[in-house]
Structure formats: C-alpha cells, structure tokens
Design a protein around this motif. Structure first.
Motif, PDB file in Angstrom:
ATOM      1  N   LEU A 114      77.030 -62.432 -35.163  1.00 56.18           N
ATOM      2  CA  LEU A 114      77.258 -61.353 -34.541  1.00 56.18           C
ATOM      3  C   LEU A 114      76.426 -60.160 -34.694  1.00 56.18           C
ATOM      4  O   LEU A 114      76.341 -59.575 -35.812  1.00 56.18           O
ATOM      5  CB  LEU A 114      78.761 -60.895 -34.651  1.00 56.18           C
ATOM      6  N   VAL A 115      76.108 -59.460 -33.880  1.00 58.82           N
ATOM      7  CA  VAL A 115      75.135 -58.114 -33.877  1.00 58.82           C
ATOM      8  C   VAL A 115      75.968 -57.133 -33.341  1.00 58.82           C
ATOM      9  O   VAL A 115      76.583 -56.783 -32.226  1.00 58.82           O
ATOM     10  CB  VAL A 115      73.958 -58.468 -33.076  1.00 58.82           C
ATOM     11  N   VAL A 116      75.836 -55.912 -34.176  1.00 57.80           N
ATOM     12  CA  VAL A 116      76.495 -54.809 -33.699  1.00 57.80           C
ATOM     13  C   VAL A 116      75.608 -53.394 -34.252  1.00 57.80           C
ATOM     14  O   VAL A 116      74.803 -53.605 -34.920  1.00 57.80           O
ATOM     15  CB  VAL A 116      77.940 -54.475 -34.325  1.00 57.80           C
ATOM     16  N   GLY A 117      75.936 -52.399 -33.349  1.00 58.76           N
ATOM     17  CA  GLY A 117      75.145 -51.086 -33.885  1.00 58.76           C
ATOM     18  C   GLY A 117      75.597 -50.686 -34.903  1.00 58.76           C
ATOM     19  O   GLY A 117      76.983 -50.924 -35.389  1.00 58.76           O
ATOM     20  N   HIS A 118      75.077 -49.741 -35.760  1.00 54.63           N
ATOM     21  CA  HIS A 118      75.478 -49.287 -37.072  1.00 54.63           C
ATOM     22  C   HIS A 118      76.814 -48.278 -37.162  1.00 54.63           C
ATOM     23  O   HIS A 118      77.130 -48.042 -38.152  1.00 54.63           O
ATOM     24  CB  HIS A 118      74.126 -48.702 -38.104  1.00 54.63           C
ATOM     25  N   ARG A 119      76.712 -47.596 -35.995  1.00 47.61           N
ATOM     26  CA  ARG A 119      77.823 -46.723 -36.020  1.00 47.61           C
ATOM     27  C   ARG A 119      78.955 -47.146 -35.406  1.00 47.61           C
ATOM     28  O   ARG A 119      80.018 -46.582 -34.890  1.00 47.61           O
ATOM     29  CB  ARG A 119      77.326 -45.517 -34.906  1.00 47.61           C
ATOM     30  N   GLY A 120      79.366 -48.472 -35.639  1.00 49.37           N
ATOM     31  CA  GLY A 120      80.321 -48.965 -34.849  1.00 49.37           C
ATOM     32  C   GLY A 120      80.413 -49.126 -33.381  1.00 49.37           C
ATOM     33  O   GLY A 120      79.504 -49.126 -32.798  1.00 49.37           O
ATOM     34  N   LEU A 121      81.656 -49.331 -32.797  1.00 47.23           N
ATOM     35  CA  LEU A 121      81.562 -49.576 -31.401  1.00 47.23           C
ATOM     36  C   LEU A 121      82.569 -48.568 -30.672  1.00 47.23           C
ATOM     37  O   LEU A 121      83.799 -48.848 -30.389  1.00 47.23           O
ATOM     38  CB  LEU A 121      82.146 -51.017 -31.267  1.00 47.23           C
ATOM     39  N   HIS A 139      85.697 -59.038 -42.256  1.00 44.13           N
ATOM     40  CA  HIS A 139      86.436 -60.097 -41.765  1.00 44.13           C
ATOM     41  C   HIS A 139      85.865 -60.974 -40.626  1.00 44.13           C
ATOM     42  O   HIS A 139      86.521 -61.868 -39.812  1.00 44.13           O
ATOM     43  CB  HIS A 139      87.679 -59.419 -41.053  1.00 44.13           C
ATOM     44  N   SER A 140      84.493 -60.559 -40.314  1.00 43.72           N
ATOM     45  CA  SER A 140      83.969 -61.317 -39.209  1.00 43.72           C
ATOM     46  C   SER A 140      83.786 -62.725 -39.551  1.00 43.72           C
ATOM     47  O   SER A 140      83.699 -63.324 -40.457  1.00 43.72           O
ATOM     48  CB  SER A 140      82.439 -60.808 -39.205  1.00 43.72           C
ATOM     49  N   PRO A 141      84.119 -63.704 -38.664  1.00 48.47           N
ATOM     50  CA  PRO A 141      84.236 -65.230 -38.693  1.00 48.47           C
ATOM     51  C   PRO A 141      82.913 -65.936 -38.979  1.00 48.47           C
ATOM     52  O   PRO A 141      82.784 -66.924 -39.255  1.00 48.47           O
ATOM     53  CB  PRO A 141      85.087 -65.647 -37.366  1.00 48.47           C
ATOM     54  N   CYS A 142      81.857 -65.134 -38.557  1.00 50.83           N
ATOM     55  CA  CYS A 142      80.323 -65.336 -38.622  1.00 50.83           C
ATOM     56  C   CYS A 142      79.395 -64.498 -39.328  1.00 50.83           C
ATOM     57  O   CYS A 142      79.892 -63.145 -39.406  1.00 50.83           O
ATOM     58  CB  CYS A 142      79.947 -65.979 -37.261  1.00 50.83           C
ATOM     59  N   PRO A 143      78.417 -64.687 -39.619  1.00 51.67           N
ATOM     60  CA  PRO A 143      77.502 -63.777 -40.184  1.00 51.67           C
ATOM     61  C   PRO A 143      77.312 -62.607 -39.355  1.00 51.67           C
ATOM     62  O   PRO A 143      77.349 -62.755 -38.205  1.00 51.67           O
ATOM     63  CB  PRO A 143      76.279 -64.539 -40.333  1.00 51.67           C
ATOM     64  N   LEU A 144      77.307 -61.369 -40.019  1.00 48.99           N
ATOM     65  CA  LEU A 144      77.172 -60.079 -39.062  1.00 48.99           C
ATOM     66  C   LEU A 144      75.903 -59.385 -39.478  1.00 48.99           C
ATOM     67  O   LEU A 144      75.339 -59.336 -40.548  1.00 48.99           O
ATOM     68  CB  LEU A 144      78.458 -59.255 -39.587  1.00 48.99           C
ATOM     69  N   LEU A 145      75.392 -58.961 -38.200  1.00 47.26           N
ATOM     70  CA  LEU A 145      74.164 -58.252 -38.282  1.00 47.26           C
ATOM     71  C   LEU A 145      74.189 -56.752 -37.903  1.00 47.26           C
ATOM     72  O   LEU A 145      74.345 -56.786 -36.780  1.00 47.26           O
ATOM     73  CB  LEU A 145      72.646 -59.195 -37.865  1.00 47.26           C
ATOM     74  N   VAL A 146      74.073 -55.912 -38.606  1.00 45.64           N
ATOM     75  CA  VAL A 146      74.288 -54.373 -38.138  1.00 45.64           C
ATOM     76  C   VAL A 146      72.634 -53.833 -38.080  1.00 45.64           C
ATOM     77  O   VAL A 146      71.824 -53.860 -39.146  1.00 45.64           O
ATOM     78  CB  VAL A 146      74.739 -53.639 -39.314  1.00 45.64           C
ATOM     79  N   VAL A 147      72.495 -53.454 -36.737  1.00 45.92           N
ATOM     80  CA  VAL A 147      71.466 -52.998 -36.339  1.00 45.92           C
ATOM     81  C   VAL A 147      71.145 -51.505 -36.329  1.00 45.92           C
ATOM     82  O   VAL A 147      72.091 -50.666 -35.745  1.00 45.92           O
ATOM     83  CB  VAL A 147      70.896 -53.520 -34.888  1.00 45.92           C
TER      84      VAL A 147
END
Length: 283
Positions: A114-121, A139-147
C-alpha cells in the motif's frame, strides 16, 4: 525466500489518492513501480463526506455539482494520472465511503503493498481523525510505503536492523524492494549501548552490535541473489536520529512495525516525519 510464492502470485499494488499534491506524487511512484513490475494498480479514494453530512447530491440547477460528483471526479483524476504514467498499466478504481484509514485497510487485505503520500489523505480528515499515515503504520494489513520524494535512482535501499521478532521480514521486504528498484541493499543497526553488552547466555541469545550486523548480512546475501548487500553499525541515541541520518543517502528506508498496543512504535512514529527518503513499514 519466505513467502516468495505468495509475493509472486499477489499482483495488486494499492495506492491511496485524494487529489492532493502529496497523493499525486504517491500515485506517480506507485504507477511507475506497478508498470515496471507488471502489477495491477488499485487506486483507492475514501469518500469521507457521508460520515459528516447527508447533503451529497447535486445542487439543483447546477450541472456537475455535489459532493458525490466531486469524489467520483477525484478518483477519475487518479485513474487518468496513472494512465499518463503508462498507457499499458492495468488500473482498478475503488470508491468507498468512510474515513481513509479504515477504507484503505479494508481495500488492501489482498495487496502486496500500500502506497500513500506522507501528509496522510485529506487535510480535513487529518484534523478530525488524526494522522492516517500513523494509523496505517500500525494497522495496515500489508507493507506500507509512505512517499515523500520521487524515486532516486542509484541510491540504496536501507533496512533498519533490530532484535525484534519481525527482523527477518524487514530483510526480506528490503531485498524485494532493492531488486525491484534495481539498486543495492544496506543493512543498518544502531547500537545504543555503544558496544557495551552483557555476555550472552545460551546459543539462542539475541545478537548485538557488529555480531548482529554480520549475521544479518550473511543471511541477506543468501537470500538476495544478485542484489549487493552491505552492513553498517552506527552508534548513538536516539535510534530515530541515527536512522534519519542514514536515510539522507537512501532511496528507501525499510522499518519494522513494533505493534505496542496496536501502534507503530516510537521509532516508526519519529521517523515518518523526519526521514530524508521514502519509508516502508514492513509486516
């Protein structure tokens, strides 16, 4: 490699998108990665307004108005942006009502990343519901990547070593990302005791200091194949400061999630706003 079959079969890369500049950067990173790795891109938009109001439909007599229309347009913007990155990319759009953290957790149970931006959504949700990134880090069910930054070609993937039970998962995920990003892997351990350790008792006692780094490098090289692996021992405190310094010359920093009472742990919480590269939270 542990879980290699599941990783190969799982072709879904998910990304959260709300139209902000931060989420646009995250979507471009995810689309480029998905295209390069022949993955299916799932773009997720959390439609938050039904949580707060029932006035969702169009304004009478105003074409293209209404909160539902705006949310649908945002998701389509994300799909269009992904296709700009690669016209051959397989893209799926997901539009769900709810707070971003919960929507993203529910929509990524079958994703490899899961990829998300660094300031949240979403600024509004950020003010009302706290940090989405921190929520997902725990709590993410898979690895999280914060860009936070575009891909930095040539810089290594840096993985933080610890004595935690999930330390091997960090190494495995870091190898996968180094291979995908076509770069090297650097394993970093921060020795807060500056080399002063009690003598171990028994063969199953945890390793510390340089012994921990050497063992991790040996393990990683057995798993990594053609990925170059190096180890670095840093001494200092706090750990987050040393890892932030290590991130200055990295493309990606991989951390383990230490779920203390459901949270991501102090190191992850400190590094998400301070790291000088993109951050991945392993599972």
């Amino acid at each position: 490699m542990p879980g290699a079959a599941e990783w190969t079969e799982n072709r879904i890369l998910a990304v959260g998108f709300d139209g902000s500049e931060q989420s646009q950067l995250a979507l471009r990173w995810a689309a480029e990665h998905a295209a390069d790795q022949n993955l299916k891109l799932r773009i997720i938009h959390a439609w938050v307004w039904p949580v707060f109001t029932k006035s969702l439909g169009p304004v009478k007599g105003v074409s293209g108005s209404g909160l539902r229309h705006a949310a649908e347009a945002t998701l389509q913007e994300g799909v269009d942006l992904a296709h700009e990155v690669s016209g051959e990319l397989e893209v799926e759009g997901v539009f769900e009502a709810g707070l971003p953290g919960q929507v993203l957790r529910d929509a990524t149970k079958d994703a490899r990343l899961l990829v998300v931006g660094h300031r949240g959504l979403g600024g509004i949700v950020g003010q009302l519901a706290g940090s989405v990134c921190l929520d997902l880090a725990g709590h993410s069910p898979c690895p999280l990547l914060v860009v936070r930054y575009p891909h930095r070609g040539g810089e290594p993937v840096v993985a933080a070593l610890s004595t935690a039970p999930n330390s091997e998962a960090v190494i495995v995920d870091a190898i996968r990302m180094a291979r995908a990003l076509k770069t090297s892997l650097q394993l970093v351990h921060v020795d807060v005791e500056n080399g002063h350790h009690h003598e171990p008792h028994g063969r199953h006692s945890p390793l510390h200091g340089q012994a921990l780094v050497d063992h991790a490098v040996e393990t990683a090289r057995e798993l990594a194949g053609d990925v170059a692996v190096a180890g670095v021992l840093r001494q200092g405190h706090p750990i987050s400061r040393e890892l932030a310094a290590a991130s200055a010359n990295a493309d990606l920093l991989v951390l383990g999630a230490h779920r203390r009472e459901g949270g991501p742990g102090r190191t992850v919480s400190a590094l998400l706003p301070r790291a000088l590269c993109n951050v991945m939270i392993s599972r």
